[in-house]
Design a protein around this motif. Structure first.
Motif, mmCIF file in Angstrom:
data_model
loop_
_atom_site.group_PDB
_atom_site.id
_atom_site.type_symbol
_atom_site.label_atom_id
_atom_site.label_comp_id
_atom_site.label_asym_id
_atom_site.label_seq_id
_atom_site.Cartn_x
_atom_site.Cartn_y
_atom_site.Cartn_z
ATOM 1 N N ALA A 46 6.264 2.010 11.739
ATOM 2 C CA ALA A 46 7.482 1.634 12.447
ATOM 3 C C ALA A 46 7.137 1.042 13.805
ATOM 4 O O ALA A 46 7.640 -0.005 14.187
ATOM 5 C CB ALA A 46 8.394 2.838 12.602
ATOM 6 N N ILE A 47 6.202 1.695 14.491
ATOM 7 C CA ILE A 47 5.899 1.224 15.839
ATOM 8 C C ILE A 47 5.169 -0.104 15.816
ATOM 9 O O ILE A 47 5.538 -1.041 16.514
ATOM 10 C CB ILE A 47 5.085 2.283 16.588
ATOM 11 N N THR A 48 4.145 -0.201 14.972
ATOM 12 C CA THR A 48 3.433 -1.474 14.959
ATOM 13 C C THR A 48 4.351 -2.604 14.544
ATOM 14 O O THR A 48 4.269 -3.709 15.074
ATOM 15 C CB THR A 48 2.239 -1.456 13.993
ATOM 16 N N SER A 49 5.250 -2.318 13.606
ATOM 17 C CA SER A 49 6.103 -3.414 13.181
ATOM 18 C C SER A 49 7.063 -3.814 14.289
ATOM 19 O O SER A 49 7.384 -4.979 14.432
ATOM 20 C CB SER A 49 6.872 -3.040 11.921
ATOM 21 N N VAL A 50 7.462 -2.848 15.095
ATOM 22 C CA VAL A 50 8.335 -3.211 16.208
ATOM 23 C C VAL A 50 7.568 -4.017 17.236
ATOM 24 O O VAL A 50 8.038 -5.027 17.735
ATOM 25 C CB VAL A 50 8.886 -1.957 16.880
ATOM 26 N N LEU A 51 6.349 -3.544 17.519
ATOM 27 C CA LEU A 51 5.573 -4.246 18.529
ATOM 28 C C LEU A 51 5.303 -5.673 18.089
ATOM 29 O O LEU A 51 5.253 -6.590 18.889
ATOM 30 C CB LEU A 51 4.258 -3.513 18.789
ATOM 31 N N ALA A 52 5.129 -5.847 16.776
ATOM 32 C CA ALA A 52 4.715 -7.155 16.306
ATOM 33 C C ALA A 52 5.887 -8.042 15.923
ATOM 34 O O ALA A 52 5.718 -9.227 15.748
ATOM 35 C CB ALA A 52 3.788 -6.991 15.109
ATOM 36 N N CYS A 53 7.063 -7.465 15.768
ATOM 37 C CA CYS A 53 8.140 -8.303 15.267
ATOM 38 C C CYS A 53 8.753 -9.089 16.399
ATOM 39 O O CYS A 53 8.745 -8.687 17.540
ATOM 40 C CB CYS A 53 9.200 -7.471 14.559
ATOM 41 N N THR A 54 9.261 -10.249 16.085
ATOM 42 C CA THR A 54 9.759 -11.117 17.130
ATOM 43 C C THR A 54 11.272 -11.260 17.205
ATOM 44 O O THR A 54 11.805 -11.335 18.285
ATOM 45 C CB THR A 54 9.126 -12.511 16.996
ATOM 46 N N PRO A 55 11.986 -11.294 16.074
ATOM 47 C CA PRO A 55 13.326 -11.868 16.144
ATOM 48 C C PRO A 55 14.275 -11.196 17.122
ATOM 49 O O PRO A 55 15.166 -11.840 17.628
ATOM 50 C CB PRO A 55 13.868 -11.727 14.730
ATOM 51 N N TYR A 56 14.119 -9.894 17.369
ATOM 52 C CA TYR A 56 15.152 -9.208 18.133
ATOM 53 C C TYR A 56 14.840 -9.088 19.615
ATOM 54 O O TYR A 56 15.699 -8.748 20.389
ATOM 55 C CB TYR A 56 15.397 -7.822 17.549
ATOM 56 N N ILE A 57 13.593 -9.314 19.985
ATOM 57 C CA ILE A 57 13.271 -9.103 21.393
ATOM 58 C C ILE A 57 13.277 -10.437 22.122
ATOM 59 O O ILE A 57 12.505 -11.321 21.811
ATOM 60 C CB ILE A 57 11.917 -8.400 21.548
ATOM 61 N N PRO A 58 14.189 -10.583 23.050
ATOM 62 C CA PRO A 58 14.282 -11.864 23.744
ATOM 63 C C PRO A 58 13.026 -12.122 24.577
ATOM 64 O O PRO A 58 12.425 -11.192 25.077
ATOM 65 C CB PRO A 58 15.500 -11.684 24.649
ATOM 66 N N HIS A 111 13.900 1.000 8.532
ATOM 67 C CA HIS A 111 12.749 1.880 8.339
ATOM 68 C C HIS A 111 13.178 3.259 7.849
ATOM 69 O O HIS A 111 12.627 3.788 6.891
ATOM 70 C CB HIS A 111 11.986 2.049 9.656
ATOM 71 N N GLY A 163 10.991 -9.423 10.267
ATOM 72 C CA GLY A 163 9.869 -9.927 11.050
ATOM 73 C C GLY A 163 8.740 -8.930 11.206
ATOM 74 O O GLY A 163 7.970 -9.000 12.146
#
Ligand code: HEM
Ligand SMILES: [Cu+2]
Lengths: 97, 813
Positions: free
Chosen positions: A84-96, B260, B322
Motif C-alpha cells: 500500500a505504501i510503496t504504491s502510494v509513494l509511486a503513484c502519480t494521478p492523485y498527488i498534485p 487496497h 497508477g
C-alpha cells in the motif's frame, strides 16, 4: 511456591522494562536524540510488543502452532502495508505537483 | 386456513407434533424450539433455508438486470435503479447466499464428518446465525430507505460511496449489514477452527479428514484474515458518511485506500466462496467414482498454498490504477502462480474419475458440470492476470463472464451438488432422481447460453443499463439463457419440498459413501452418534458405548434465547437508523427511539449471557480426543481466544495501515501540527501497563489459591482500567474544547478513530475484569478451577500491545 516467585519476577521485570521503554521513547524523541525517529519508535514498540506476547500472554509456553499465529499475522500485515505504501509513494494521478 | 395447514405441515415436518396439544401451544413451542436452539444441525438447517431465501432475492434482481439488458433502449430499470439492482444482486449472491449455504451445510455435516457431538461453542454458533439473518434483513430493508439502497457496485468503490454520490441512508444500512455479516463470519471462524482442530474423534487424523472438512479449515483461515479488514474498511466508510470524516473522500488517494483495503479482503473472499464448494465436489467425486480421491495430500498442499498466496494477489484488481509498475508486475506473477494449485485440484479430480466406476446421480452430475465450468472460468481468469490484457479487459463483460463462470458455474453448481448429496442424510428422505437430473440438464445447457456470450462481448463495458445496437444479439441470447437458468431452480425447490413429505425413506448410507456422516442414521439423532465414534489404526470405525463424560443430555439444557436477543437488538438498531422518530442527531447520525431500544435489547441479552456463564450454566466438558495437533495442550476456550486475537489484530492492523497510508502522503498530514500532550500519553501508558500487571498478579494468586490476593489484584486492575478511560475522557473533552475535532482534518480523524476503538477495547477489558470479580465474589474461582481468568488476561495483553503502537503514533511522531 517456586513457580510463584519465578512468575512474579518475570512479570515485574517485564512491567519495568515496558514502562522504561515508554519513558525512553519520550525522552529520545523530545530531545531529538533519535536519528530516525520512525524507525526508533518502531523498534522500541516492536520490542515492547514482543515482551508482552512472550511473557504477559505466555506465548513462550504455548505450542508451536499458537506461536506461529502472530508471526503469520505479522507477515500478512507487512505485505499489506508495504504494497500500500510503496504504491502510494509511486503513484502519480492523485498527488498534485 | 391455508396458512394454518401450512404451519401445521411445517410443525410436523420439523418434528414438533403433539396432537393432544392446542394449536397456539404448538406454535409457541415451535418458535421456542427454533429461537433458542444451539444444536449444530438445527442451526445448519436455519442457515440453509435462509440462504436459499436470499438466493431467490438475488436471483430475482439478476433476472431484472437481464430483462433490462435484453435489448437496447429498454426502460425496465433505468439509471440509479439499474445500479441498485446490480449492486445488491452481487452483494446478496456473494455475501448472503454462497458462504451461508456452504456454512449451513458445514454446520450440519462437519461435526458429523469428524465424529463430534457439536461445534466447540454452540451458543456462539447460534449468535452467528442470528447476526447473519439480521444482517440480510437490514440489507433487504435498505431498498425502501429514502433515496434507495446502495448503488455503487458490489465493490463499493470510493468516491461513489461518498454522501455526494450516494444520497440517503440506504448505503448506511448496507454498510451496517456488511459489518454485522462480517461479525457473524468472524465468530463462525473461531468456532469452526477450534472444532475441527480440537474435536475430531479419536483416530480421525488430519490425513483421514474428508475433503469437505479440509476446505472448511482453509476457508475459515482465509475468513479470519480477510473479514476483519472488511469490517475496518466498512467502519471507516460508516464514519465518513455519518461523522464527517474524509478517509475515502480525500482527493489525496482516498479512493486508493478503499481499493487496497477492499481488495485485500476481496481476493481472499473469492477463495472463501470457492473452497467449500471444491470440498463438496471432491467428496462427491470420490463417492460416486467408488475410489479414494487421487493424490489427496497434494490437493491439500495445493489448497494451503492457495490460501497463503491469496493475500498477495489483490493488486490484480487494481492493475489500471497508477500503482507502481513493479508491484503490478509482482502481483501479475503471483496471480499466474496461484492458478497452479487449482489446476492441480482439477487434474486430481479428473484422475479420480479415470478408471473409476462412475455412478451418475444428480450430485455427481452437478459435480462434473462444476469441474467443466471451472476449466472455462479458470482459463479466462488467467488471461486477466496479465497486466496488458487486463488493461484491455478491465471493466468489460469479459471480467463479468470470468467470475460468473466461477461463482455460478463452479460454486453454485458445487453447492447444488452438496444439497442433493446430503439431502437424504439431513431429511431422511430421497429426493426425486429424475427431476434432479432434469434440473441438471437444463441448468448445464442454459448456463452457457447465459454466460458464454459475455466473452464475446469483451468490448462491452459492465455496469451500463443501455448499450449500442451492435451488442444486441449476444445480449438477447444471454437473457434467454438467464430465463431458462433461473427457472430451472424452481425444480429443486419443488423436488425438495415434495420429497420432504412424500419422498421414499432414505437408508443410512444411500450412496455407499466412506465418510463418517453416513455411519449414523438418516436423519442423525440429536446427539449424532450412538456411542463414541473412533477410528482404529487400520481405518475401521467402531462405536464405543457412551457412558459418562460427554453424554448427549448436555444438549437438552442448552437452549438459550440470548443469541436471538442480541440479533434482535441489532435488527432494531439498524431499522432505527432510518425508520423511527429521531431523538437527537450526532453529526449526521440520527439517534432514534428504535435504535436506542435496539441497543438496550442487545446489552440486556449480553448481560444475560454473561450471567449464565457466571453460573456455569453451559459448561461442556472437554471431549476426549487423542489427536488435536497443532493445538494440543491448549483448551477450547483458550484456542478460541487466540484465534479471536488474530482477527482483532487484523482489525487494528488495517487501521494502523490507514494511518501509515495517510502519513506517507505528507500533503494530507496537516503541516505545523503539534502532537498530543506527551504527559497525558505517558500517564495513560503507565496506567495501562500497570493494570495488566495487576491482572496477571491476580492470576498468580489464584493459581496459588490465595483468594484475598486475587481479589485485591483484580480490584486494582479494574480501578486502573477505569482510570485509563477517565483520563481519556478528560483528554478528549479538552481537545474538543480547544477546537480539535473531527472537522480538523485527517490527523484528528485518525486520532479519534483509533484511540476511540482502543478505548472501547479497554472498556470491554474493564467489563471482563468486573465479571471476574463478580464471579469470584460468588466463590466461582478456586486454586484448581479458574477457567477464563487467563483468557481475559490474553485479551488484556493484546489491548496493551496495540497501545504500545498507538502511543508513539499519536504522541511522539
Ligand atoms: C477460483 C475462483 C475465482 C473466483 C471466485 C474469481 C472471482 C473474480 C471476481 C469476482 C472478479 C471481479 C472483480 C471486479 O469486480 O472487478 C475477478 C476478477 C479477476 N480474476 Fe478471478 N476469480 C477466480 C479465479 C481466478 C483465477 C484462477 C484467476 C487467475 C489465474 C483469476 C484472475 C482474476 C483477475 C486478474 C481479475 C481482475 C479482472 C479485472 O477486474 O480487471 N481469477 N475474479
Ligand atoms: Cu482476485
Amino acid at each position: 511456591m517456586e513457580r510463584f516467585r519465578a512468575s512474579l519476577t518475570i512479570y515485574t521485570a517485564t512491567w519495568l522494562i515496558l514502562v522504561g521503554g515508554a519513558v525512553l521513547e519520550a525522552v529520545f524523541i523530545l530531545n531529538r536524540i533519535a536519528r530516525w525517529p520512525e524507525l526508533f519508535v518502531l523498534g522500541v514498540s516492536g520490542f515492547q510488543a514482543s515482551l508482552i506476547l512472550l511473557f504477559y500472554m505466555h506465548l513462550r509456553d504455548e505450542p508451536t502452532s499458537v506461536k506461529a499465529m502472530p508471526v503469520v499475522t505479522l507477515l500478512l500485515l507487512i505485505a499489506l502495508l508495504a504494497s500500500a505504501i510503496t504504491s502510494v509513494l509511486a503513484c502519480t494521478p492523485y498527488i498534485p505537483g | 386456513m391455508l396458512i394454518e395447514v401450512a404451519l401445521k405441515g411445517g410443525l410436523r415436518a420439523w418434528g414438533v407434533v403433539d396432537v393432544s396439544e392446542g394449536y397456539l401451544n404448538q406454535v409457541s413451542r415451535f418458535l421456542w424450539r427454533w429461537l433458542t436452539t444451539t444444536n449444530h444441525k438445527d442451526i445448519g438447517l436455519l442457515y440453509i433455508v435462509t440462504s436459499i431465501y436470499f438466493f431467490l432475492v438475488a436471483g430475482a434482481l439478476g433476472m431484472l438486470v437481464r430483462a433490462q439488458l435484453s435489448k437496447p433502449g429498454n426502460t425496465i430499470l433505468v439509471g440509479n435503479e439499474y445500479n441498485e439492482a446490480v449492486t445488491m444482486h452481487g452483494l446478496f449472491m456473494l455475501l448472503w447466499f454462497v458462504s451461508p449455504l456452504a456454512f449451513g451445510l458445514a454446520n450440519y455435516i462437519v461435526p458429523l464428518q469428524i465424529g463430534a457431538r457439536d461445534l466447540a461453542f454452540p451458543r456462539l454458533n447460534a449468535l452467528s446465525y442470528w447476526l447473519y439473518l439480521v444482517s440480510g434483513l437490514i440489507a433487504l430493508v435498505s431498498f425502501f430507505a429514502p433515496g434507495g439502497t446502495a448503488s455503487a457496485g458490489w465493490t463499493l468503490y470510493a468516491p461513489l460511496t461518498s454522501d455526494i454520490y450516494s444520497l440517503g441512508k440506504g448505503l448506511d444500512l448496507v454498510g451496517l449489514a456488511v459489518i454485522l455479516f462480517s461479525a457473524s463470519v468472524t465468530l463462525g471462524t473461531i468456532n469452526f477452527l477450534v472444532t475441527i482442530v480440537k474435536m475430531r474423534a479419536p483416530g480421525m487424523t488430519w490425513a483421514r479428514l474428508p475433503m469437505f472438512s479440509w476446505t472448511i479449515v482453509f476457508t475459515v483461515l482465509l475468513m479470519l484474515w480477510a473479514f476483519p479488514t472488511l469490517i475496518a474498511a466498512t467502519f471507516l466508510l460508516f464514519l465518513d458518511r455519518n461523522f464527517g470524516t474524509r478517509f475515502y473522500e480525500s482527493p489525496l488517494g482516498g479512493s486508493y485506500l478503499w481499493g487496497h483495503l477492499f481488495w485485500f479482503f476481496g481476493h481472499p473472499e473469492v477463495y472463501i466462496l470457492l473452497f467449500p464448494a471444491l470440498g463438496m465436489i471432491a467428496d462427491i467425486v470420490s463417492t460416486f467414482s467408488r475410489r479414494q480421491l487421487f493424490a489427496k495430500h497434494i490437493i491439500v498442499l495445493g489448497l494451503s498454498l492457495g490460501t497463503a498466496l491469496s493475500f498477495l494477489v489483490w493488486v490484480h484488481h487494481m492493475f489500471i490504477t497508477g500503482i507502481a509498475l513493479e508491484i503490478r508486475k509482482i502481483q501479475s506473477f503471483t496471480t499466474a502462480i496461484i492458478s497452479v494449485p487449482f489446476e492441480m485440484t482439477v487434474i486430481a479430480m479428473i484422475l479420480t474419475l479415470w478408471r473409476g466406476r462412475i455412478w451418475y446421480t444428480t450430485p455427481m452430475l452437478f459435480a462434473l458440470g462444476s469441474i467443466f465450468n471451472f476449466i472455462i472460468g479458470g482459463a479466462t481468469g488467467v488471461f486477466l492476470s496479465s497486466v496488458p490484457l487486463d488493461i484491455a479487459f478491465r471493466g468489460t463483460y469479459w471480467v463479468v463472464g470470468h467470475f460468473h463462470y466461477i461463482v455460478a458455474g463452479v460454486i453454485t453448481f458445487g453447492l447444488m451438488a452438496g444439497l442433493y448429496y446430503w439431502f437424504p442424510k439431513i431429511t431422511g428422505r430421497m429426493y426425486n432422481e429424475r427431476l434432479g437430473k432434469i434440473h441438471f440438464a437444463i441448468a448445464f445447457t442454459s448456463i452457457h447460453l447465459l454466460y458464454l456470450p459475455w466473452f464475446l462481448l469483451m468490448d462491452m463495458p459492465r455496469r451500463i443499463y443501455d448499450y449500442a445496437p451492435e451488442w444486441a444479439t449476444f445480449n438477447l441470447v444471454s437473457t434467454v439463457g438467464a430465463l431458462i437458468f433461473g427457472a430451472s431452480f424452481l425444480l429443486p425447490l419443488i423436488n425438495f419440498t415434495y420429497s420432504l413429505w412424500r419422498g421414499p425413506r432414505a437408508s443410512d448410507n444411500p450412496w455407499n459413501a466412506y465418510t463418517l456422516e453416513w455411519l449414523t442414521t438418516s436423519p442423525p439423532p440429536r446427539h449424532n452418534f450412538e456411542g463414541e465414534p473412533m477410528i482404529t489404526s487400520d481405518g475401521r470405525v467402531v462405536f464405543i458405548a457412551a457412558n459418562g463424560g460427554y453424554s448427549h443430555h448436555v444438549h437438552v439444557e442448552h437452549q438459550t434465547l440470548t443469541p436471538f436477543g442480541i440479533g434482535l437488538g441489532a435488527l432494531l438498531f439498524g431499522l432505527g437508523l432510518v425508520y423511527s422518530p429521531t431523538l437527537s442527531t450526532i453529526f449526521n447520525l440520527n439517534v432514534t427511539l428504535l435504535s436506542v431500544v435496539g441497543v438496550i435489547v442487545m446489552v440486556v441479552s449480553l448481560l444475560k449471557w454473561a450471567w449464565n456463564d457466571l453460573l456455569d450454566k453451559f459448561t461442556i466438558p472437554e471431549p476426549k480426543v487423542l489427536e488435536d495437533w497443532p493445538l494440543s495442550g491448549v483448551d477450547k476456550v483458550r484456542s478460541g481466544v487466540w484465534v479471536f486475537l488474530v482477527g482483532d489484530i487484523f482489525l487494528f492492523g488495517t487501521l494502523i495501515g490507514t494511518w501509515l497510508f495517510v502519513r506517507t502522503r505528507s500533503l494530507a498530514w496537516e503541516p505545523g501540527y503539534l502532537s498530543h500532550d506527551i504527559t497525558i500519553g505517558l500517564v495513560n501508558t503507565f496506567i495501562l501497563f500497570t493494570a495488566t500487571y495487576f491482572y496477571l498478579l491476580g492470576y498468580l494468586f489464584i493459581r496459588r489459591g490465595s483468594i484475598a490476593g486475587f481479589m485485591l489484584s483484580m480490584v486494582m486492575a479494574l480501578a486502573l482500567l477505569v482510570s485509563f478511560l477517565l483520563v481519556k475522557v478528560v483528554e478528549w473533552s479538552h481537545l474538543v474544547s480547544v477546537g480539535y475535532t473531527l472537522a480538523t482534518g485527517l490527523q484528528a480523524q485518525l486520532y479519534y478513530t483509533l484511540t476511540g476503538l482502543h478505548g472501547l477495547h479497554v472498556l470491554f477489558g474493564a467489563l471482563a475484569t468486573a465479571y471476574v470479580i463478580a464471579k469470584a465474589l460468588r466463590g466461582g474461582y478456586t486454586r484448581e478451577e479458574h477457567k477464563g481468568v487467563v483468557e481475559i488476561g490474553l485479551y488484556l495483553g493484546m489491548v496493551e500491545m496495540i497501545w504500545v503502537f498507538l502511543f508513539p503514533m499519536f504522541y511522539l511522531l
